[in-house]
Motif scaffolding. Structure first.
Motif, PDB file in Angstrom:
ATOM      1  N   ARG A  85      48.755  -1.426  57.745  1.00 34.47           N
ATOM      2  CA  ARG A  85      48.996  -0.567  56.570  1.00 34.47           C
ATOM      3  C   ARG A  85      50.404  -0.027  56.741  1.00 34.47           C
ATOM      4  O   ARG A  85      50.719   0.646  57.733  1.00 34.47           O
TER       5      ARG A  85
ATOM      6  N   TRP B 277      49.317   3.905  65.522  1.00 33.77           N
ATOM      7  CA  TRP B 277      49.853   4.531  64.316  1.00 33.77           C
ATOM      8  C   TRP B 277      51.160   5.171  64.708  1.00 33.77           C
ATOM      9  O   TRP B 277      51.217   5.953  65.655  1.00 33.77           O
TER      10      TRP B 277
ATOM     11  N   THR C 244      44.892   6.346  54.632  1.00 31.17           N
ATOM     12  CA  THR C 244      45.052   5.739  55.953  1.00 31.17           C
ATOM     13  C   THR C 244      43.741   5.784  56.725  1.00 31.17           C
ATOM     14  O   THR C 244      43.355   4.807  57.372  1.00 31.17           O
TER      15      THR C 244
ATOM     16  N   VAL D 233      49.164   1.128  61.792  1.00 34.27           N
ATOM     17  CA  VAL D 233      49.651   1.936  60.679  1.00 34.27           C
ATOM     18  C   VAL D 233      51.124   2.223  60.934  1.00 34.27           C
ATOM     19  O   VAL D 233      51.495   2.703  62.008  1.00 34.27           O
TER      20      VAL D 233
ATOM     21  N   TYR E  70      53.917  12.288  52.850  1.00 32.22           N
ATOM     22  CA  TYR E  70      53.048  11.401  53.641  1.00 32.22           C
ATOM     23  C   TYR E  70      51.770  12.124  54.038  1.00 32.22           C
ATOM     24  O   TYR E  70      50.670  11.606  53.854  1.00 32.22           O
TER      25      TYR E  70
ATOM     26  N   GLN F  70      48.861  10.548  52.045  1.00 28.45           N
ATOM     27  CA  GLN F  70      48.528   9.298  52.724  1.00 28.45           C
ATOM     28  C   GLN F  70      47.510   9.409  53.854  1.00 28.45           C
ATOM     29  O   GLN F  70      47.075   8.395  54.390  1.00 28.45           O
TER      30      GLN F  70
ATOM     31  N   TRP G 215      54.221   4.230  59.168  1.00 26.09           N
ATOM     32  CA  TRP G 215      54.778   5.110  58.152  1.00 26.09           C
ATOM     33  C   TRP G 215      56.283   5.182  58.379  1.00 26.09           C
ATOM     34  O   TRP G 215      56.742   5.566  59.444  1.00 26.09           O
TER      35      TRP G 215
END
Length: 168
Positions: free
Chosen positions: A106, A36, A158, A76, A150, A154, A78
């Motif tokens: 994601r 992530w 997530t 992940v 976020y 999120q 972002w």
């Protein structure tokens, strides 16, 4: 970022190999690894995801555990899709056609991000889907780069993505 990208991805892949090789010691399931990252870390996470099952310049056997897989099962990203790097070797999409398998992705980006545009994030998502990956894309209205939105909106989606990915 250009000069740091190669050694950073090499270090990330070495870390995954180390953790997998020592999974018993640390009580880790070697079949359930996720990465992530936010911003530049999101780029690194995506590179780990697309290069995990193939030999590339990002694999440095001198960093240890060369015989252990660096593949991850979930990624992940972002606000970190990056396709503007000048060197083709640093392009995430370059490795999609040679990947034997791809983890679930994601990708989340703000529609007001002035560093990583939503177009870049959507382009990565679409390329992953075309390559056969399971990838979801979320666009945060009004959110910029490193936006508090976020964390506020999120985290739970997530976590749900990770739970769903690992419950498959």
């Amino acid at each position: 970022m250009h000069a740091a990208a190669l050694p950073a991805v090499q270090d990330g892949k070495a870390a995954v190999r180390f953790l997998r090789a020592n999974g018993g010691k640390y009580h880790l399931d070697p079949g359930k690894f996720a990465v992530w990252g936010n911003s530049a870390g999101g780029y690194l996470a995506a590179m780990l995801g697309v290069t995990g099952d193939q030999a590339t310049d990002f694999d440095d056997p001198g960093l240890g555990n060369a015989d252990v897989s660096s593949a991850v099962q979930a990624v992940v990203v972002w606000y970190g899709a990056e396709d503007r790097l000048s060197s083709p070797e640093l392009s995430i999409v370059r490795y999609l056609s040679t990947a034997r398998s791809l983890p679930a992705f994601r990708i989340v980006n703000g529609d007001m991000d002035q560093i990583i545009s939503p177009v870049q994030a959507k382009r990565l998502n679409d390329a992953l889907v075309r390559a056969g990956a399971t990838s979801t894309f979320a666009l945060l209205p009004g959110a910029g780069h490193e936006d508090p939105a976020y964390m506020l909106t999120q985290m739970l989606p997530t976590f749900a993505f990770l739970d769903e990915t690992f419950d498959r």
